[in-house]
Design an enzyme around this catalytic site. Structure first.
Site, PDB file in Angstrom:
ATOM      1  N   ASP A  43      -8.522   3.946   1.060  1.00  0.00           N
ATOM      2  CA  ASP A  43      -7.501   4.334   2.031  1.00  0.00           C
ATOM      3  C   ASP A  43      -8.194   4.841   3.306  1.00  0.00           C
ATOM      4  O   ASP A  43      -8.870   5.872   3.267  1.00  0.00           O
ATOM      5  CB  ASP A  43      -6.646   5.447   1.416  1.00  0.00           C
ATOM      6  CG  ASP A  43      -5.458   5.797   2.276  1.00  0.00           C
ATOM      7  OD1 ASP A  43      -5.413   5.342   3.436  1.00  0.00           O
ATOM      8  OD2 ASP A  43      -4.581   6.522   1.782  1.00  0.00           O
ATOM      9  N   ARG A  82      -3.474  -0.507   5.426  1.00  0.00           N
ATOM     10  CA  ARG A  82      -4.081  -1.602   4.657  1.00  0.00           C
ATOM     11  C   ARG A  82      -3.195  -2.837   4.529  1.00  0.00           C
ATOM     12  O   ARG A  82      -3.629  -3.948   4.866  1.00  0.00           O
ATOM     13  CB  ARG A  82      -4.458  -1.097   3.239  1.00  0.00           C
ATOM     14  CG  ARG A  82      -5.583  -0.096   3.261  1.00  0.00           C
ATOM     15  CD  ARG A  82      -5.696   0.652   1.946  1.00  0.00           C
ATOM     16  NE  ARG A  82      -4.587   1.573   1.747  1.00  0.00           N
ATOM     17  CZ  ARG A  82      -4.413   2.358   0.691  1.00  0.00           C
ATOM     18  NH1 ARG A  82      -5.307   2.303  -0.288  1.00  0.00           N
ATOM     19  NH2 ARG A  82      -3.387   3.174   0.604  1.00  0.00           N
ATOM     20  N   CYS A 117       0.870  -1.184   0.000  1.00  0.00           N
ATOM     21  CA  CYS A 117       0.000   0.000   0.000  1.00  0.00           C
ATOM     22  C   CYS A 117       0.907   1.234   0.000  1.00  0.00           C
ATOM     23  O   CYS A 117       2.083   1.136  -0.377  1.00  0.00           O
ATOM     24  CB  CYS A 117      -0.990  -0.019   1.153  1.00  0.00           C
ATOM     25  SG  CYS A 117      -0.269   0.014   2.805  1.00  0.00           S
TER      26      CYS A 117
HETATM   27  P1  4NP Z   1      -1.851   2.868   3.992  1.00  0.00           P
HETATM   28  O1  4NP Z   1      -2.511   4.249   4.468  1.00  0.00           O
HETATM   29  O2  4NP Z   1      -1.261   3.141   2.612  1.00  0.00           O
HETATM   30  O3  4NP Z   1      -2.987   1.930   3.938  1.00  0.00           O
HETATM   31  O4  4NP Z   1      -0.804   2.525   5.018  1.00  0.00           O
HETATM   32  C1  4NP Z   1      -1.821   5.467   4.511  1.00  0.00           C
HETATM   33  C2  4NP Z   1      -1.021   5.739   5.604  1.00  0.00           C
HETATM   34  C3  4NP Z   1      -0.374   6.964   5.676  1.00  0.00           C
HETATM   35  C4  4NP Z   1      -0.519   7.881   4.653  1.00  0.00           C
HETATM   36  C5  4NP Z   1      -1.311   7.594   3.550  1.00  0.00           C
HETATM   37  C6  4NP Z   1      -1.963   6.373   3.473  1.00  0.00           C
HETATM   38  N1  4NP Z   1       0.143   9.137   4.731  1.00  0.00           N
HETATM   39  O5  4NP Z   1      -0.105   9.994   3.863  1.00  0.00           O
HETATM   40  O6  4NP Z   1       0.922   9.367   5.684  1.00  0.00           O
END
Ligand code: 4NP
Length: 151
Positions: free
Chosen positions: A123, A13, A7
């Site tokens: 997300d 995720r 991800c």
């Molecule tokens: P992930 O979610 O890709 O599912 O881990 C996110 C976690 C952090 C961020 C974006 C998506 N961020 O912009 O810090």
């Protein structure tokens, strides 16, 4: 089978996907390697988001020991199957891999649930705890499909 879940941040995720698939693979006595990574560097070394940990814990899965890692070009050589949790992640994997990357190893994670749909796991980062519960449900169903297909 060596599987990598990818991800953006590797804290919401893909840690759930890693934990759930590891759990189901162990239940089916499958000797698979399952890891996760993020295309971005923001959260390297951090443990999964508290709501990702909580929904997994409520389902009997402990993901507290995971540490966020960044996806790299070398992962193409190490893994048989690379799952992109979303469209922007797929695009980044392709960019990081460069022109000689074996993109046949990469697929949208949700295509294991509905083939060819190219759908994204939403997300949950900017939302409430409910988002993590919905994401868990999708991931759980998709991991069942992966086990059924490859075991
Ligand atoms: P992930 O979610 O890709 O599912 O881990 C996110 C976690 C952090 C961020 C974006 C998506 N961020 O912009 O810090």
């Amino acid at each position: 089978m060596r599987i990598l879940m990818v991800c953006l941040g590797n804290i919401c995720r893909s840690p759930i996907a890693e934990g759930v698939l590891k759990h189901k693979a162990a239940e089916s006595e499958l000797d698979w390697t399952i890891d996760s990574a993020g295309t971005e560097s923001y959260h390297i070394g951090e443990e999964p988001h508290k709501f990702s940990q909580k929904i997994c814990r409520q389902n009997g899965i402990n993901i507290s020991g995971q540490k966020a890692m960044q996806f790299s070009k070398a992962d193409f050589a190490h893994y048989d199957k690379i799952y992109a949790m979303a469209k922007d992640v797929f695009t980044e994997i392709k960019r990081i891999g460069g022109p000689d990357a074996d993109m046949s190893k990469v697929d949208y994670f949700l295509n294991e649930r509905i083939a060819g749909s190219n759908e994204s796991v939403p997300d949950p980062w900017y939302g409430s705890e409910d988002g993590y519960i919905a994401v868990y449900q999708m991931i759980d169903e998709t991991c069942d499909a992966i086990i059924k297909r490859y075991k």
